[in-house]
Structure formats: C-alpha cells, structure tokens
Write a protein that holds these residues in place. Sequence first.
Motif, short mmCIF file in Angstrom:
data_model
loop_
_atom_site.label_atom_id
_atom_site.label_comp_id
_atom_site.label_asym_id
_atom_site.label_seq_id
_atom_site.Cartn_x
_atom_site.Cartn_y
_atom_site.Cartn_z
N UNK A 110 0.91 -1.35 0.01
CA UNK A 110 -0.10 -0.03 -0.14
C UNK A 110 1.05 1.19 -0.11
N UNK A 111 2.31 1.40 0.13
CA UNK A 111 2.86 2.40 0.46
C UNK A 111 3.43 3.15 -0.72
N UNK A 112 3.57 2.54 -1.92
CA UNK A 112 3.74 3.33 -3.02
C UNK A 112 2.91 4.15 -3.50
N UNK A 113 1.51 3.61 -3.53
CA UNK A 113 0.32 4.33 -3.94
C UNK A 113 0.05 5.45 -2.95
N UNK A 114 0.28 5.25 -1.66
CA UNK A 114 -0.11 6.05 -0.78
C UNK A 114 1.09 7.31 -0.84
N UNK A 115 2.03 6.94 -1.28
CA UNK A 115 3.19 8.08 -1.38
C UNK A 115 2.86 8.99 -2.54
N UNK A 116 2.31 8.13 -3.64
CA UNK A 116 2.13 8.99 -5.03
C UNK A 116 1.14 9.74 -4.67
N UNK A 117 0.04 9.55 -3.87
CA UNK A 117 -1.00 10.46 -3.49
C UNK A 117 -0.73 11.53 -2.92
N UNK A 118 0.33 11.43 -1.88
CA UNK A 118 0.78 12.62 -1.07
C UNK A 118 1.70 13.63 -1.80
N UNK A 119 2.02 13.14 -2.79
CA UNK A 119 2.98 13.99 -3.56
C UNK A 119 2.30 14.74 -4.70
N UNK A 120 0.96 14.44 -5.17
CA UNK A 120 0.23 15.45 -6.08
C UNK A 120 0.92 15.58 -7.08
N UNK A 121 1.32 14.66 -7.87
CA UNK A 121 2.09 14.84 -9.16
C UNK A 121 1.64 13.63 -9.98
N UNK A 122 1.47 13.87 -11.20
CA UNK A 122 0.74 13.06 -12.25
C UNK A 122 1.52 11.86 -12.39
N UNK A 123 1.16 10.59 -12.59
CA UNK A 123 1.85 9.48 -13.29
C UNK A 123 2.83 9.77 -14.15
N UNK A 125 4.42 12.43 -15.05
CA UNK A 125 5.37 13.31 -14.35
C UNK A 125 6.63 12.52 -13.67
N UNK A 126 5.86 11.73 -12.76
CA UNK A 126 6.70 10.96 -11.84
C UNK A 126 7.52 9.85 -12.57
N UNK A 127 7.06 9.23 -13.61
CA UNK A 127 7.58 8.32 -14.43
C UNK A 127 8.90 9.09 -15.18
N UNK A 128 8.74 10.08 -15.70
CA UNK A 128 9.73 11.00 -16.47
C UNK A 128 10.77 11.31 -15.54
N UNK A 129 10.38 11.76 -14.26
CA UNK A 129 11.53 12.02 -13.44
C UNK A 129 12.40 10.77 -12.99
#
Length: 144
Positions: A110-123, A125-129
Amino acid sequence: MSNPLSLDEQLCFPFYSISREITRRYRPLLEPLGLTYPQYLVMLVLWEEDQQSLKAVGERLHLDSGTLTPLLKKLEASELIRRVRNKQDERHIEITLTDKGHMLREQAELVPLALKETLGVSEEDLERVKQTLNQLVIKMNGTE
C-alpha cells in the motif's frame, strides 16, 4: 552574470531537498510497518528476490557493508530477516526473509500508492523524473 556559488545554481541542492522531502513523506507511511526508510529499501530488495548475499544487497542499494550491517542488525532484531554465514565461506553472509518479513510485504504494497497520492504529481511526471534520475545514476556509476 550568474553567481556560480549561489545556492540556486547548485545541481546538488534540488537533489538534497527532494531526498529529504521524500524521506519525510515516507515516514508516516512506514511507521505502521515498523520500518525506517533505509530499512524499507532493504526490504524492497529482499521482497524482489529473497536469499541474497550481503554484497548483492549492498550493490543493489549502493551501500557499503559498514552502512548496511547496522540496518540488517535492526531488521534481524525485529525478526524480519535472518543473517546466516555461508557454510562454504564464512566471510559471506546470506540474507533471507523470515515468515514475518514475508508477511509484512502485503502491508507494504500500500505504501507506493499512498506516497504518490501525497506527492500530488501526475503518474506521467513521476515516471519521467524517475527515468531521468535512473539514467543519471547509471551514468554516474559507469554502468551504461
């Protein structure tokens, strides 16, 4: 003319800032698991592939044995892993998950999804970074 010693001109500062911020955001997500961020990284490596050498785990995380050993001792004290000396070569240590370590994986999923939600950045953008940073790590380590 820009000041080469200006904090805003330093490549290292955004890395430092984001590293601290990501670690800070992981803390409340990992607390229920009883893990610190570095311990979580070790567990991720072992959840990918159980029963690895100390050397292999260190290489995967870019950590030397002096940094890794205290993390492993704490994980062993928490009964999440077991460290066993190789019978053929006592200098080599094998790291394996315990039953408790295997069971913790389900909660950790559950941790990775929860982290993505707290960052508020699109999937995207995260993948590109992530791809850019992974390329930089490869170039810096000369493994390209």
